[in-house]
Design a protein around this motif. Structure first.
Motif, PDB file in Angstrom:
ATOM      1  N   GLU A 151      -6.062   0.000  12.625  1.00  0.00           N
ATOM      2  CA  GLU A 151      -5.683   1.332  12.143  1.00  0.00           C
ATOM      3  C   GLU A 151      -4.372   1.816  12.753  1.00  0.00           C
ATOM      4  N   GLN A 152      -4.194   1.596  14.048  1.00  0.00           N
ATOM      5  CA  GLN A 152      -2.972   2.065  14.702  1.00  0.00           C
ATOM      6  C   GLN A 152      -1.741   1.371  14.128  1.00  0.00           C
ATOM      7  N   GLU A 153      -1.822   0.050  13.969  1.00  0.00           N
ATOM      8  CA  GLU A 153      -0.689  -0.702  13.426  1.00  0.00           C
ATOM      9  C   GLU A 153      -0.375  -0.261  12.000  1.00  0.00           C
ATOM     10  N   ALA A 154      -1.436  -0.063  11.210  1.00  0.00           N
ATOM     11  CA  ALA A 154      -1.235   0.318   9.812  1.00  0.00           C
ATOM     12  C   ALA A 154      -0.584   1.695   9.693  1.00  0.00           C
ATOM     13  N   MET A 155      -1.036   2.655  10.494  1.00  0.00           N
ATOM     14  CA  MET A 155      -0.481   4.004  10.399  1.00  0.00           C
ATOM     15  C   MET A 155       0.959   4.053  10.918  1.00  0.00           C
ATOM     16  N   GLU A 156       1.266   3.222  11.911  1.00  0.00           N
ATOM     17  CA  GLU A 156       2.653   3.144  12.388  1.00  0.00           C
ATOM     18  C   GLU A 156       3.553   2.561  11.303  1.00  0.00           C
ATOM     19  N   MET A 157       3.055   1.529  10.590  1.00  0.00           N
ATOM     20  CA  MET A 157       3.830   0.954   9.494  1.00  0.00           C
ATOM     21  C   MET A 157       4.026   1.983   8.388  1.00  0.00           C
ATOM     22  N   LYS A 158       2.979   2.725   8.064  1.00  0.00           N
ATOM     23  CA  LYS A 158       3.066   3.747   7.009  1.00  0.00           C
ATOM     24  C   LYS A 158       4.138   4.787   7.345  1.00  0.00           C
ATOM     25  N   ALA A 159       4.146   5.236   8.618  1.00  0.00           N
ATOM     26  CA  ALA A 159       5.125   6.245   9.032  1.00  0.00           C
ATOM     27  C   ALA A 159       6.548   5.700   8.947  1.00  0.00           C
ATOM     28  N   THR A 160       6.724   4.442   9.359  1.00  0.00           N
ATOM     29  CA  THR A 160       8.058   3.832   9.318  1.00  0.00           C
ATOM     30  C   THR A 160       8.528   3.638   7.880  1.00  0.00           C
ATOM     31  N   LEU A 161       7.624   3.197   7.006  1.00  0.00           N
ATOM     32  CA  LEU A 161       7.988   3.000   5.599  1.00  0.00           C
ATOM     33  C   LEU A 161       8.372   4.317   4.931  1.00  0.00           C
TER      34      LEU A 161
END
Length: 220
Positions: free
Chosen positions: A50-60
């Protein structure tokens, strides 16, 4: 290789609303960008926590693209905003599926015995101090031989008394070893200690004995 999912499940008494992370790779865009490596990239995206996915979402959302490491390829790839959808959804669930933690120790009785030997083994100098003697300090509860019985000297009467004591020990179920060889008493004690025998009974006469404890070498 069997294809059976190695998971367990817990059914709820009532349906529960659970917030779930949803990662949806856009197969068409990933296929155009990575071609034969598409499968590796998809698996890496779906394996994010979840942490990795949400960080990717924010960066995208802020930069439109992100560098993403794919371990099966051993390199970073560029993931663009149109290649993956990341969101959180509230769903009703009837059960919880999880991978159980399994502890599967694999050892036989042999390894336990080896550990017992190593734990109990020690060495100590002989009376003259010029030789190291082996000693197994087995507890009387686990020692296979509880005591040794031997005469102080080679003598017919002493040997008969030794046999009487051995017979009594057998009748009450105490394991023992009889030594009526002509070896000196010191060597008999050393031999007994090396076998891990906790007690030694020495026949001093037809009517008296000496009992020696292995570890302290005390005698009564």
């Amino acid at each position: 290789k069997s294809g059976v999912a190695l998971v367990a499940e817990e059914r709820y008494a009532e349906p529960k609303e659970v917030e779930k992370l949803v990662i949806t790779p856009v197969m068409k865009e990933l296929g155009l960008a990575f071609r034969r490596n598409q499968k590796n990239v998809v698996e890496a995206l779906e394996a994010m926590n979840e942490q990795e996915a949400m960080e990717m979402k924010a960066t995208l959302e802020s930069k439109e693209e992100v560098e993403f490491y794919v371990c099966t390829l051993g390199k970073n790839v560029c993931i663009k905003k149109n290649m993956v959808s990341i969101s959180k959804e509230v769903k009703k669930e009837q059960r919880r599926v999880f991978t159980p933690s399994v502890i599967e120790p694999a050892f036989g009785i042999g390894r336990i015995i080896y550990c017992l030997y190593e734990h109990c083994f020690s060495m100590r100098p002989n009376k003259a101090g010029d030789e190291q003697l082996n000693v197994f300090r087995f507890s009387p509860l686990v020692a296979p031989i509880k005591c040794t019985v031997f005469p102080l000297v080679q003598n017919q009467q002493f040997e008969e008394a030794t046999k009487v004591i051995a017979k009594e020990l057998t009748s009450v179920g105490i394991s023992h070893k009889v030594d009526i060889t002509g070896t000196s008493i010191g060597k008999k004690y050393a031999r007994s200690d090396e076998l891990g025998v906790p007690f030694a009974i020495t026949v001093d006469s037809e009517t008296s004995v000496t009992i020696r404890e292995r570890d302290s070498k005390d005698q009564v």
